[in-house]
Design a protein around this motif. Structure first.
Motif, PDB file in Angstrom:
ATOM      1  N   MET A 166       6.642 -10.138  -4.594  1.00  0.00           N
ATOM      2  CA  MET A 166       5.987 -10.099  -2.800  1.00  0.00           C
ATOM      3  C   MET A 166       6.459 -11.212  -2.162  1.00  0.00           C
ATOM      4  O   MET A 166       6.998 -10.932  -1.157  1.00  0.00           O
ATOM      5  N   SER A 167       6.327 -12.426  -2.741  1.00  0.00           N
ATOM      6  CA  SER A 167       6.615 -13.513  -1.921  1.00  0.00           C
ATOM      7  C   SER A 167       8.001 -13.694  -1.567  1.00  0.00           C
ATOM      8  O   SER A 167       8.320 -14.156  -0.632  1.00  0.00           O
ATOM      9  N   ILE A 222       1.783  -3.361  -1.095  1.00  0.00           N
ATOM     10  CA  ILE A 222       1.303  -4.525  -1.366  1.00  0.00           C
ATOM     11  C   ILE A 222       0.679  -5.240  -0.202  1.00  0.00           C
ATOM     12  O   ILE A 222      -0.402  -5.840  -0.280  1.00  0.00           O
ATOM     13  N   SER A 223       1.571  -5.226   0.861  1.00  0.00           N
ATOM     14  CA  SER A 223       1.202  -5.779   2.272  1.00  0.00           C
ATOM     15  C   SER A 223      -0.446  -5.297   2.873  1.00  0.00           C
ATOM     16  O   SER A 223      -0.939  -6.152   3.483  1.00  0.00           O
ATOM     17  N   TYR A 281       7.266  -0.491  -1.790  1.00  0.00           N
ATOM     18  CA  TYR A 281       6.505  -1.374  -2.524  1.00  0.00           C
ATOM     19  C   TYR A 281       5.893  -2.417  -1.647  1.00  0.00           C
ATOM     20  O   TYR A 281       4.813  -2.729  -1.532  1.00  0.00           O
ATOM     21  N   ARG A 282       6.781  -3.038  -0.744  1.00  0.00           N
ATOM     22  CA  ARG A 282       6.455  -4.029   0.100  1.00  0.00           C
ATOM     23  C   ARG A 282       5.231  -3.606   1.153  1.00  0.00           C
ATOM     24  O   ARG A 282       4.188  -4.400   1.170  1.00  0.00           O
ATOM     25  N   ARG A 331       1.889 -18.434  -3.177  1.00  0.00           N
ATOM     26  CA  ARG A 331       1.580 -17.755  -4.571  1.00  0.00           C
ATOM     27  C   ARG A 331       0.088 -18.262  -5.204  1.00  0.00           C
ATOM     28  O   ARG A 331      -0.680 -17.274  -5.352  1.00  0.00           O
ATOM     29  N   LEU A 370      10.228 -11.056  -1.617  1.00  0.00           N
ATOM     30  CA  LEU A 370      10.354  -9.883  -0.657  1.00  0.00           C
ATOM     31  C   LEU A 370      10.292 -10.189   0.830  1.00  0.00           C
ATOM     32  O   LEU A 370      10.922 -10.005   1.605  1.00  0.00           O
ATOM     33  N   ASP A 371       9.009 -10.835   1.276  1.00  0.00           N
ATOM     34  CA  ASP A 371       8.795 -11.529   2.356  1.00  0.00           C
ATOM     35  C   ASP A 371       9.739 -12.422   2.976  1.00  0.00           C
ATOM     36  O   ASP A 371      10.303 -12.247   4.118  1.00  0.00           O
ATOM     37  N   ASP A 384       4.063  -9.385  -9.801  1.00  0.00           N
ATOM     38  CA  ASP A 384       4.073  -8.790  -8.320  1.00  0.00           C
ATOM     39  C   ASP A 384       3.725  -9.632  -7.182  1.00  0.00           C
ATOM     40  O   ASP A 384       4.380  -9.655  -6.224  1.00  0.00           O
ATOM     41  N   TYR A 435      -4.172 -10.288  -0.118  1.00  0.00           N
ATOM     42  CA  TYR A 435      -2.684 -10.666   0.460  1.00  0.00           C
ATOM     43  C   TYR A 435      -2.715 -10.978   1.975  1.00  0.00           C
ATOM     44  O   TYR A 435      -2.240 -12.303   2.376  1.00  0.00           O
ATOM     45  N   SER A 460       6.962 -20.071   0.690  1.00  0.00           N
ATOM     46  CA  SER A 460       6.481 -19.042  -0.230  1.00  0.00           C
ATOM     47  C   SER A 460       5.654 -19.507  -1.542  1.00  0.00           C
ATOM     48  O   SER A 460       5.102 -18.868  -2.210  1.00  0.00           O
TER      49      SER A 460
END
Length: 211
Positions: free
Chosen positions: A166-167, A190-191, A186-187, A13, A169-170, A162, A196, A9
Protein backbone atom coordinates in the motif's frame (compact mmCIF):
# COMPACT_ATOMS: atom_id res chain seq x y z
CA UNK A 1 8.98 3.64 22.21
CA UNK A 2 10.21 6.24 19.70
CA UNK A 3 10.28 6.42 15.93
CA UNK A 4 12.72 8.80 14.29
CA UNK A 5 11.79 9.98 10.82
CA UNK A 6 8.66 11.14 9.03
CA UNK A 7 7.45 12.34 5.66
CA UNK A 8 8.43 9.38 3.45
CA UNK A 9 6.92 6.06 2.46
CA UNK A 10 9.65 4.23 4.34
CA UNK A 11 8.98 6.07 7.61
CA UNK A 12 5.24 5.56 7.10
CA UNK A 13 5.46 1.76 7.32
CA UNK A 14 6.66 1.40 10.95
CA UNK A 15 4.24 4.11 12.12
CA UNK A 16 1.36 2.34 10.40
CA UNK A 17 2.41 -0.99 11.90
CA UNK A 18 2.44 0.59 15.37
CA UNK A 19 -1.03 2.03 14.78
CA UNK A 20 -2.38 -1.35 13.67
CA UNK A 21 -0.97 -2.84 16.90
CA UNK A 22 -2.40 0.01 19.03
CA UNK A 23 1.04 0.78 20.48
CA UNK A 24 1.97 3.90 22.43
CA UNK A 25 4.89 5.68 20.79
CA UNK A 26 6.49 9.05 20.21
CA UNK A 27 7.21 10.18 16.67
CA UNK A 28 10.27 12.38 16.23
CA UNK A 29 9.51 13.81 12.76
CA UNK A 30 12.97 14.47 11.36
CA UNK A 31 13.45 14.47 7.61
CA UNK A 32 16.02 12.64 5.48
CA UNK A 33 17.75 15.75 4.10
CA UNK A 34 17.21 18.42 6.74
CA UNK A 35 20.60 17.93 8.36
CA UNK A 36 19.03 16.33 11.44
CA UNK A 37 20.37 12.86 10.58
CA UNK A 38 23.91 14.28 10.30
CA UNK A 39 24.27 15.41 13.91
CA UNK A 40 26.67 13.65 16.29
CA UNK A 41 23.76 12.69 18.54
CA UNK A 42 21.80 11.05 15.73
CA UNK A 43 24.89 9.40 14.26
CA UNK A 44 25.46 7.68 17.60
CA UNK A 45 21.89 6.41 17.34
CA UNK A 46 22.25 5.32 13.72
CA UNK A 47 25.72 5.47 12.08
CA UNK A 48 24.02 5.07 8.68
CA UNK A 49 22.50 8.55 9.17
CA UNK A 50 19.24 7.29 7.68
CA UNK A 51 15.59 7.11 8.70
CA UNK A 52 13.53 5.40 10.03
CA UNK A 53 14.91 4.32 13.41
CA UNK A 54 13.06 2.56 16.20
CA UNK A 55 14.11 2.96 19.83
CA UNK A 56 12.26 0.49 22.05
CA UNK A 57 13.70 0.82 25.54
CA UNK A 58 17.39 0.11 25.10
CA UNK A 59 16.86 -1.70 21.78
CA UNK A 60 17.65 0.23 18.59
CA UNK A 61 16.64 -0.98 15.15
CA UNK A 62 16.89 0.51 11.67
CA UNK A 63 15.40 -0.39 8.26
CA UNK A 64 11.63 -0.41 7.79
CA UNK A 65 11.36 -4.14 6.99
CA UNK A 66 13.18 -5.14 10.18
CA UNK A 67 11.27 -2.65 12.33
CA UNK A 68 7.84 -3.76 11.11
CA UNK A 69 8.66 -7.44 11.52
CA UNK A 70 10.04 -6.86 15.03
CA UNK A 71 6.93 -4.95 16.13
CA UNK A 72 4.62 -7.66 14.85
CA UNK A 73 6.64 -10.50 16.37
CA UNK A 74 6.95 -8.79 19.76
CA UNK A 75 3.61 -7.03 20.14
CA UNK A 76 1.26 -8.70 17.67
CA UNK A 77 -1.38 -11.30 18.28
CA UNK A 78 -4.20 -13.20 16.63
CA UNK A 79 -6.48 -10.14 16.77
CA UNK A 80 -3.97 -7.72 15.24
CA UNK A 81 -1.73 -8.01 12.20
CA UNK A 82 -1.53 -11.32 10.37
CA UNK A 83 1.65 -13.16 11.31
CA UNK A 84 1.60 -16.75 10.05
CA UNK A 85 3.00 -19.43 12.33
CA UNK A 86 3.19 -21.92 9.49
CA UNK A 87 6.72 -21.88 8.05
CA UNK A 88 5.61 -21.95 4.42
CA UNK A 89 3.04 -19.16 4.87
CA UNK A 90 5.61 -17.06 6.73
CA UNK A 91 8.10 -17.60 3.92
CA UNK A 92 5.47 -16.60 1.36
CA UNK A 93 4.81 -13.37 3.24
CA UNK A 94 8.54 -12.62 3.38
CA UNK A 95 8.74 -13.36 -0.35
CA UNK A 96 6.15 -10.67 -1.09
CA UNK A 97 7.80 -8.14 1.24
CA UNK A 98 11.21 -8.73 -0.37
CA UNK A 99 9.73 -8.50 -3.86
CA UNK A 100 7.84 -5.26 -3.18
CA UNK A 101 10.78 -3.63 -1.43
CA UNK A 102 13.40 -4.78 -3.92
CA UNK A 103 11.65 -4.44 -7.26
CA UNK A 104 8.95 -1.78 -6.76
CA UNK A 105 10.44 0.45 -4.04
CA UNK A 106 14.23 0.41 -4.50
CA UNK A 107 14.61 -0.47 -8.17
CA UNK A 108 11.67 1.51 -9.52
CA UNK A 109 10.02 4.21 -7.40
CA UNK A 110 13.16 5.33 -5.59
CA UNK A 111 15.03 5.67 -8.87
CA UNK A 112 12.19 7.93 -10.02
CA UNK A 113 12.53 9.89 -6.79
CA UNK A 114 16.30 10.24 -7.16
CA UNK A 115 16.16 11.61 -10.70
CA UNK A 116 12.83 13.42 -10.34
CA UNK A 117 12.14 14.95 -6.93
CA UNK A 118 15.83 14.89 -6.01
CA UNK A 119 17.38 15.69 -9.39
CA UNK A 120 19.16 18.68 -7.90
CA UNK A 121 21.17 16.22 -5.79
CA UNK A 122 21.44 13.15 -8.04
CA UNK A 123 21.17 14.74 -11.48
CA UNK A 124 18.65 14.61 -14.28
CA UNK A 125 18.42 11.28 -16.06
CA UNK A 126 15.38 11.11 -18.36
CA UNK A 127 16.31 7.67 -19.69
CA UNK A 128 16.63 6.26 -16.16
CA UNK A 129 13.27 7.81 -15.24
CA UNK A 130 11.54 6.19 -18.20
CA UNK A 131 13.17 2.83 -17.53
CA UNK A 132 12.22 2.95 -13.85
CA UNK A 133 8.62 3.86 -14.68
CA UNK A 134 8.31 0.96 -17.12
CA UNK A 135 9.92 -1.40 -14.63
CA UNK A 136 7.49 -0.30 -11.91
CA UNK A 137 4.52 -0.86 -14.20
CA UNK A 138 5.79 -4.31 -15.13
CA UNK A 139 6.02 -5.48 -11.52
CA UNK A 140 2.85 -3.72 -10.43
CA UNK A 141 1.23 -5.79 -13.17
CA UNK A 142 2.44 -8.97 -11.46
CA UNK A 143 0.87 -7.82 -8.19
CA UNK A 144 -2.33 -6.77 -9.96
CA UNK A 145 -2.74 -10.24 -11.44
CA UNK A 146 -2.22 -11.82 -8.02
CA UNK A 147 -4.84 -9.56 -6.42
CA UNK A 148 -7.44 -10.03 -9.14
CA UNK A 149 -9.51 -12.32 -6.93
CA UNK A 150 -7.97 -11.58 -3.51
CA UNK A 151 -8.57 -9.04 -0.75
CA UNK A 152 -5.05 -9.24 0.74
CA UNK A 153 -1.67 -10.45 -0.47
CA UNK A 154 -1.18 -13.45 1.82
CA UNK A 155 -3.47 -15.72 3.82
CA UNK A 156 -6.65 -13.73 3.23
CA UNK A 157 -5.71 -11.44 6.16
CA UNK A 158 -4.14 -8.00 6.37
CA UNK A 159 -0.43 -8.19 7.18
CA UNK A 160 2.96 -6.56 6.78
CA UNK A 161 3.13 -7.37 3.07
CA UNK A 162 -0.01 -5.26 2.59
CA UNK A 163 1.58 -2.36 4.48
CA UNK A 164 4.56 -2.42 2.12
CA UNK A 165 2.42 -2.75 -0.98
CA UNK A 166 0.00 0.00 0.00
CA UNK A 167 2.83 2.42 0.76
CA UNK A 168 4.20 1.76 -2.73
CA UNK A 169 0.79 2.12 -4.36
CA UNK A 170 0.34 5.53 -2.74
CA UNK A 171 3.80 6.44 -4.00
CA UNK A 172 3.03 5.17 -7.51
CA UNK A 173 -0.27 7.06 -7.54
CA UNK A 174 1.55 10.24 -6.50
CA UNK A 175 3.88 9.75 -9.47
CA UNK A 176 0.95 9.37 -11.85
CA UNK A 177 1.39 5.71 -12.69
CA UNK A 178 -1.73 4.13 -14.16
CA UNK A 179 -2.82 1.41 -11.75
CA UNK A 180 -4.74 -1.66 -12.84
CA UNK A 181 -8.34 -1.99 -11.66
CA UNK A 182 -7.48 -4.66 -9.09
CA UNK A 183 -4.87 -2.33 -7.56
CA UNK A 184 -7.30 0.59 -7.52
CA UNK A 185 -9.88 -1.57 -5.75
CA UNK A 186 -7.31 -2.84 -3.28
CA UNK A 187 -5.92 0.65 -2.57
CA UNK A 188 -9.37 2.11 -2.05
CA UNK A 189 -10.29 -0.63 0.44
CA UNK A 190 -7.05 -0.41 2.43
CA UNK A 191 -7.22 3.39 2.59
CA UNK A 192 -10.37 3.12 4.73
CA UNK A 193 -8.55 1.36 7.56
CA UNK A 194 -8.54 3.62 10.61
CA UNK A 195 -4.93 2.77 11.46
CA UNK A 196 -3.88 3.74 7.94
CA UNK A 197 -5.60 7.12 8.27
CA UNK A 198 -4.01 7.83 11.65
CA UNK A 199 -0.55 6.81 10.49
CA UNK A 200 -0.84 8.79 7.25
CA UNK A 201 -1.81 11.93 9.14
CA UNK A 202 1.04 11.56 11.63
CA UNK A 203 3.71 10.64 9.11
CA UNK A 204 2.76 13.11 6.41
CA UNK A 205 1.72 15.97 8.74
CA UNK A 206 -1.92 15.96 7.74
CA UNK A 207 -1.48 15.93 3.95
CA UNK A 208 -4.71 15.07 2.15
CA UNK A 209 -5.42 11.39 1.58
CA UNK A 210 -5.73 10.99 -2.19
CA UNK A 211 -8.13 8.37 -3.48
Amino acid sequence: MQFFGAGTSRTFRPVWTAEELNLDYELVPIGPRTGETQTDEYTRLNPKQKIPVLVDGTFILTESVAICRYLINKYGGESTLYSPSDMEAHAKEDEWVAYIYGEIDETSLYVMRRHGDLKAIYGEAPQALDAARNYALKHLGVVAAHLKDKQFLVGNRFGVADIFLMSCLDWAFHYGLDLAESLKRYRNAISHREAYKRAFTRNFSGQQLEQ
